[in-house]
Design an enzyme around this catalytic site. Structure first.
Site, PDB file in Angstrom:
ATOM      1  N   LYS A 183      31.984  50.886  78.916  1.00 58.85           N
ATOM      2  CA  LYS A 183      31.053  49.763  78.749  1.00 58.85           C
ATOM      3  C   LYS A 183      31.602  48.528  79.446  1.00 58.85           C
ATOM      4  CE  LYS A 183      30.405  46.440  76.078  1.00 58.85           C
ATOM      5  NZ  LYS A 183      29.935  45.407  77.026  1.00 58.85           N
ATOM      6  N   GLU A 257      44.593  45.493  75.163  1.00 56.16           N
ATOM      7  CA  GLU A 257      45.188  44.540  76.090  1.00 56.16           C
ATOM      8  C   GLU A 257      44.446  43.231  75.883  1.00 56.16           C
ATOM      9  OE1 GLU A 257      45.806  42.177  78.666  1.00 56.16           O
ATOM     10  OE2 GLU A 257      45.047  43.491  80.259  1.00 56.16           O
ATOM     11  N   CYS A 291      44.475  37.177  81.845  1.00 52.59           N
ATOM     12  CA  CYS A 291      45.184  37.298  80.575  1.00 52.59           C
ATOM     13  C   CYS A 291      46.668  36.972  80.740  1.00 52.59           C
ATOM     14  CB  CYS A 291      45.008  38.685  80.000  1.00 52.59           C
ATOM     15  SG  CYS A 291      45.240  39.968  81.219  1.00 52.59           S
ATOM     16  N   GLU A 388      44.701  30.178  74.129  1.00 47.27           N
ATOM     17  CA  GLU A 388      44.362  30.636  75.479  1.00 47.27           C
ATOM     18  C   GLU A 388      43.104  29.895  75.938  1.00 47.27           C
ATOM     19  OE1 GLU A 388      42.889  34.726  75.922  1.00 47.27           O
ATOM     20  OE2 GLU A 388      44.268  34.925  77.595  1.00 47.27           O
TER      21      GLU A 388
HETATM   22  P1  NAI Z   1      35.154  39.609  74.483  1.00 45.93           P
HETATM   23  O1  NAI Z   1      36.388  40.153  73.903  1.00 45.93           O
HETATM   24  O2  NAI Z   1      34.001  39.318  73.599  1.00 45.93           O
HETATM   25  O3  NAI Z   1      34.592  40.621  75.609  1.00 45.93           O
HETATM   26  C1  NAI Z   1      35.311  41.677  76.193  1.00 45.93           C
HETATM   27  C2  NAI Z   1      34.491  42.962  76.123  1.00 45.93           C
HETATM   28  O4  NAI Z   1      34.342  43.362  74.767  1.00 45.93           O
HETATM   29  C3  NAI Z   1      33.067  42.858  76.664  1.00 45.93           C
HETATM   30  O5  NAI Z   1      32.732  44.056  77.317  1.00 45.93           O
HETATM   31  C4  NAI Z   1      32.247  42.684  75.402  1.00 45.93           C
HETATM   32  O6  NAI Z   1      30.903  43.087  75.547  1.00 45.93           O
HETATM   33  C5  NAI Z   1      32.974  43.590  74.447  1.00 45.93           C
HETATM   34  N1  NAI Z   1      32.765  43.296  73.026  1.00 45.93           N
HETATM   35  C6  NAI Z   1      32.459  42.102  72.452  1.00 45.93           C
HETATM   36  N2  NAI Z   1      32.348  42.228  71.118  1.00 45.93           N
HETATM   37  C7  NAI Z   1      32.603  43.530  70.826  1.00 45.93           C
HETATM   38  C8  NAI Z   1      32.653  44.285  69.626  1.00 45.93           C
HETATM   39  N3  NAI Z   1      32.430  43.730  68.442  1.00 45.93           N
HETATM   40  N4  NAI Z   1      32.955  45.604  69.686  1.00 45.93           N
HETATM   41  C9  NAI Z   1      33.216  46.185  70.873  1.00 45.93           C
HETATM   42  N5  NAI Z   1      33.166  45.527  72.053  1.00 45.93           N
HETATM   43  C10 NAI Z   1      32.871  44.216  72.035  1.00 45.93           C
HETATM   44  O7  NAI Z   1      35.538  38.331  75.314  1.00 45.93           O
HETATM   45  P2  NAI Z   1      34.634  37.021  75.599  1.00 45.93           P
HETATM   46  O8  NAI Z   1      33.953  36.564  74.359  1.00 45.93           O
HETATM   47  O9  NAI Z   1      33.789  37.311  76.764  1.00 45.93           O
HETATM   48  O10 NAI Z   1      35.735  35.955  75.984  1.00 45.93           O
HETATM   49  C11 NAI Z   1      36.308  35.138  74.987  1.00 45.93           C
HETATM   50  C12 NAI Z   1      37.752  34.875  75.235  1.00 45.93           C
HETATM   51  O11 NAI Z   1      38.465  36.093  75.237  1.00 45.93           O
HETATM   52  C13 NAI Z   1      38.072  34.271  76.580  1.00 45.93           C
HETATM   53  O12 NAI Z   1      37.900  32.893  76.554  1.00 45.93           O
HETATM   54  C14 NAI Z   1      39.511  34.678  76.759  1.00 45.93           C
HETATM   55  O13 NAI Z   1      40.350  33.791  76.070  1.00 45.93           O
HETATM   56  C15 NAI Z   1      39.571  36.037  76.113  1.00 45.93           C
HETATM   57  N6  NAI Z   1      39.456  37.144  77.080  1.00 45.93           N
HETATM   58  C16 NAI Z   1      40.602  37.804  77.440  1.00 45.93           C
HETATM   59  C17 NAI Z   1      40.546  38.794  78.383  1.00 45.93           C
HETATM   60  C18 NAI Z   1      41.772  39.514  78.817  1.00 45.93           C
HETATM   61  O14 NAI Z   1      41.825  39.979  79.951  1.00 45.93           O
HETATM   62  N7  NAI Z   1      42.748  39.712  77.958  1.00 45.93           N
HETATM   63  C19 NAI Z   1      39.295  39.166  79.049  1.00 45.93           C
HETATM   64  C20 NAI Z   1      38.138  38.477  78.542  1.00 45.93           C
HETATM   65  C21 NAI Z   1      38.245  37.489  77.614  1.00 45.93           C
END
Ligand code: NAI
Ligand code: MG
Length: 479
Positions: A183, A257, A291, A388
């Site tokens: 996904k 991660e 990240c 972050e």
């Molecule tokens: P997120 O964690 O919501 O999104 C990442 C993925 O998880 C997306 O594909 C999303 O659709 C999915 N997702 C969201 N809620 C879920 C759930 N309950 N169950 C399963 N999958 C789910 O990240 P978001 O809200 O886009 O970004 C928020 C913050 O997260 C950013 O500001 C940043 O600080 C951090 N982040 C860190 C990343 C990294 O590479 N470690 C990547 C993206 C965001």
């Protein structure tokens, strides 16, 4: 007149072919979503709608998981050297079509074309080549231990490196004989959809790679599906914790991660101009949506003034703007939500008492933008020093002794990466030994290699991706 501006050099959008609407890729073909629900994916640099993608519901996820389960019967019996051939073919096709992928990535997510073209895409192809090489050598990877694949694997990826994160996850999973339901993130699904087309083209057996687009609700259906044997997630720490809780008590493998707040430590004996380059690369690469970004500059007190002056001068030369311009260094912020989050944290930093420097530049009228920013006069307890930000914002802290540098660097919930800048090799080793971080760069930053494992400590997650260790994330070793 003193105009040293570069002329525009815009990469053509015409080389990509974007459908108006996309379904899911299940059982070897594109299918109409059962949910019949769609959302738009836009270009964050213009806010123009690029396409409509489906929001997969429970039925869509059920269908994809059933297909992966069926695909597993054949894939797990496929000769490993045959599995390798598919991965090699995918790697070669990615190389052949890398310009197209790069443009699509920059359009959909806002990152500069020079990064998607020269960083993301070469890394993506390398990951497929690398794991293709392992597929028929698994019996020597772990010294004769017994192992078996998990089975059906659910993979959830973020929007900052969409295709690269796909390659980190899909290549090792398939090499080890698992089948996949992936996904992608809702703001950046287009390169994953193009990748699905390549799977069709190479004739990957049906059900081996399945793609369901959607948002968090789709991801949640995948996590909670009873036939999923392993979840690999990259994204926010909050969602990572939710997933871990959801899987409690179930025999499901998990790698997470998550976020980071890396220290980039500059000792006063460092080659300062090189360190400035490394610090700039560490935080402004990919708009800071990284990240492992070096988001906390730890500079030794006696050089702070000199270093900050050099840094501000260098920051001022960054070109911010159209991601498709080959001269662009800093592109668009990935989404309105992310921009709001960055603005909120930066405003809090100013209110707390931090000194904010932002470069002078004109930002495009449409789209989501944030000027490269630097905070000084920061106290360790400010939110900008602990949370972050995931944007082009660097926070400065100072230290006097190496012991103090290590203490400040480790004073965080996270532990993904760190950087050390000094001319003394012994100081690099002394410091690296004491830092709690999964990856430590010395006199460089943000360097990656498919053969090298990547992953975190503490709340940055667990499990490793990349390298030989990355195979273990998709294998159950039983002796
Ligand atoms: P997120 O964690 O919501 O999104 C990442 C993925 O998880 C997306 O594909 C999303 O659709 C999915 N997702 C969201 N809620 C879920 C759930 N309950 N169950 C399963 N999958 C789910 O990240 P978001 O809200 O886009 O970004 C928020 C913050 O997260 C950013 O500001 C940043 O600080 C951090 N982040 C860190 C990343 C990294 O590479 N470690 C990547 C993206 C965001
Ligand atoms: Mg988009």
């Amino acid at each position: 007149m003193n105009n040293w501006e570069y002329s525009e050099s815009i990469e053509s959008e015409k080389i990509v072919n974007i459908e108006k609407k996309y379904g899911n890729f299940i059982d070897g073909k594109f299918v109409t979503p059962k949910s019949k629900q769609y959302i738009d994916t836009i270009s964050p640099s213009t806010e123009k709608i690029l396409s409509s993608i489906s929001i997969g519901n429970q039925q869509d996820v059920d269908y994809a998981v059933a297909s992966a389960k069926e695909g597993l019967k054949k894939w797990s019996k496929t000769n490993p050297s045959e599995r390798a051939k598919y991965l090699f073919k995918l790697a070669r096709l990615i190389q052949e079509r890398s310009r197209e992928f790069a443009v699509l990535e920059s359009l959909d997510g806002g990152k500069p074309i020079k990064e998607s073209r020269d960083f993301d895409l070469p890394q993506v192809a390398q990951n497929f080549f690398y794991y293709a090489g392992w597929a028929d050598k698994l019996d020597i990877a772990w010294g004769g231990e017994e192992y078996k694949p998990y089975g059906v694997v659910g993979q959830i990826i973020p929007w900052n490196f969409p295709l690269l994160m796909l390659s980190w996850k899909v290549a090792p999973a398939l090499a080890t004989g698992n089948t996949v339901v992936l996904k992608p993130a809702e703001t950046t699904p287009l390169t994953a959809l193009l990748f699905a087309e390549l799977c069709e083209e190479v004739g990957l057996p049906d059900g081996v790679f399945n793609l369901v687009t959607g948002d968090g609700s789709t991801g949640s259906h995948l996590v909670n599906h009873k036939d999923i044997k392993k979840i690999a997630f990259t994204g926010s720490t909050g969602v990572g914790k939710y997933i871990q809780k959801s899987l409690a008590g179930r025999d499901v493998g998990l790698t997470l991660e998550l976020g980071g707040k890396a220290a980039n430590i500059v000792y006063s004996d460092a080659a300062l101009d090189e360190a400035v380059e490394g610090v700039v690369n560490g935080i402004f690469f990919n708009q800071g949506h990284v990240c492992c970004a070096g988001s906390r500059l730890l500079v030794q007190e006696d050089i702070e003034e000199k270093f900050i002056k050099k840094l501000e001068k260098r920051m001022q030369t960054l070109n911010v703007g159209n991601p498709l311009d080959k001269n662009t260094d800093v592109g668009a912020i990935n989404s309105k939500d992310q921009l709001d989050k960055i603005e909120k944290l930066v405003n809090e930093g100013v209110a707390d008492g931090g000194d904010l420097f932002q470069i002078e530049c004109e930002l495009p009228k449409n789209g989501f933008w944030f000027k490269p920013s630097l905070f000084t006069s920061v106290q360790a307890n400010y939110k900008i020093a602990t949370e972050e930000i995931f944007g082009p914002v660097l926070t400065t802290l100072t230290f006097r002794t190496p012991e103090e540098a290590v203490e400040i660097a480790n004073n965080t919930e996270y532990g993904l990466s760190a950087g050390i800048w000094t001319e003394k090799g012994s100081k690099i080793l002394w410091t690296a030994d004491r830092l709690e971080a999964g990856v430590i760069w010395a006199n460089t930053f943000n360097k990656f290699d498919p053969a090298s494992p990547f992953g975190g400590y503490k709340e940055s997650g667990f499990g490793r991706e990349g390298g030989r260790h990355g195979l273990l994330s998709y294998l159950k070793v039983s002796s």
